[in-house]
Design a protein around this motif. Structure first.
Motif, PDB file in Angstrom:
ATOM      1  N   PRO A   1       0.818  -1.201   0.027  1.00 27.43           N
ATOM      2  CA  PRO A   1       0.126   0.012  -0.049  1.00 27.43           C
ATOM      3  C   PRO A   1       0.814   1.224   0.188  1.00 27.43           C
ATOM      4  N   LYS A   2       0.320   2.078  -0.654  1.00 29.92           N
ATOM      5  CA  LYS A   2       1.181   3.632  -0.784  1.00 29.92           C
ATOM      6  C   LYS A   2       0.442   4.389   0.334  1.00 29.92           C
ATOM      7  N   GLU A   3      -0.616   4.426   1.002  1.00 29.86           N
ATOM      8  CA  GLU A   3      -1.244   5.191   1.822  1.00 29.86           C
ATOM      9  C   GLU A   3      -1.725   4.386   3.136  1.00 29.86           C
ATOM     10  N   PHE A   4      -1.684   5.138   4.329  1.00 25.54           N
ATOM     11  CA  PHE A   4      -1.917   4.361   5.460  1.00 25.54           C
ATOM     12  C   PHE A   4      -2.658   5.207   6.473  1.00 25.54           C
ATOM     13  N   GLU A   5      -3.536   4.854   7.059  1.00 26.01           N
ATOM     14  CA  GLU A   5      -4.573   5.501   8.084  1.00 26.01           C
ATOM     15  C   GLU A   5      -3.551   5.738   9.434  1.00 26.01           C
ATOM     16  N   HIS A   6      -2.791   4.958   9.763  1.00 26.18           N
ATOM     17  CA  HIS A   6      -2.104   4.758  10.744  1.00 26.18           C
ATOM     18  C   HIS A   6      -0.557   4.531  10.733  1.00 26.18           C
ATOM     19  N   GLU A   7       0.531   5.251  11.434  1.00 29.36           N
ATOM     20  CA  GLU A   7       1.956   4.956  11.507  1.00 29.36           C
ATOM     21  C   GLU A   7       2.369   5.231  13.057  1.00 29.36           C
TER      22      GLU A   7
END
Length: 201
Positions: free
Chosen positions: A80-86
């Protein structure tokens, strides 16, 4: 890099004397044999690929194996290129928590580990025929009320291979994979697919 139906791993190392555009696919069984041959005293692995075979020289040991024909899958498209959480976590502390929760998991009792991210803690639990287990681990950052299940072995193997004291965890949702990577740079990327949780897991 390596991949199976549940996880993907990418490791980047500097290789001297090899053109940037050179690509080849080595059988996993051969790589496991090379891993077995390697020890802490072996600093250099010499690699000699040609169109059909590849030779590895490690100290006084030489291993020759046939290359796999064709292109490897486009693994970049799977990450994935985008995440909701890091967030970031202490790798060893995370490993120890998962190991404790995994004490009731076996080859016959393969129930997933339930990860419940709540604020700056992840609560881990598991239920099998022999009982219940629970532990929790702090991390840097915050994720509110995300519940996701994982095969304990796949998560542990990724964390053990990472090696760094701190690791970055990236998540999107309960049905999306988790990415484990270094705090800086891109020397490794481990993707682990979640397990769909049931009410009694």
């Amino acid at each position: 890099m390596a991949v199976d139906g549940y996880r993907l791993s990418v490791r980047r190392e500097t290789v001297e004397g090899v053109p940037d555009d050179m690509k080849f696919v080595v059988p996993g069984t051969s790589l496991r044999e090379i891993e077995r041959i390697l020890d802490d005293d072996d600093d250099i692995v010499e690699i000699f690929p040609d169109s059909k075979n590849i030779l590895f020289r490690i100290g006084g040991t030489t291993l020759i194996t046939r290359l796999i024909d064709g292109e490897f899958l486009n693994y970049r498209a799977a990450i994935p290129k985008e995440f909701e959480h890091e967030v970031s976590a202490d790798r060893q502390e995370l490993i120890q928590c998962i190991e404790r929760v995994s004490l009731i998991v076996s080859e016959k009792l393969k129930n997933p580990i339930r990860f419940h991210f709540d604020g700056s803690y992840v609560q881990m639990s598991c239920v099998t025929a022999i009982g219940k287990s629970y532990d929790e681990c702090p991390f840097d950052g915050s994720i509110e009320n995300l519940e996701i299940g994982f095969n304990n072995r796949y998560i542990l193997e990724a964390l053990r291979a990472a090696g760094d004291e701190q690791v970055k965890l990236q998540l999107k949702g309960a049905l999306n994979p988790m990415i484990i990577s270094p705090m800086e740079g891109d020397k490794y990327t481990y993707l682990v697919l979640p397990v769909r949780l049931k009410a009694n897991d």
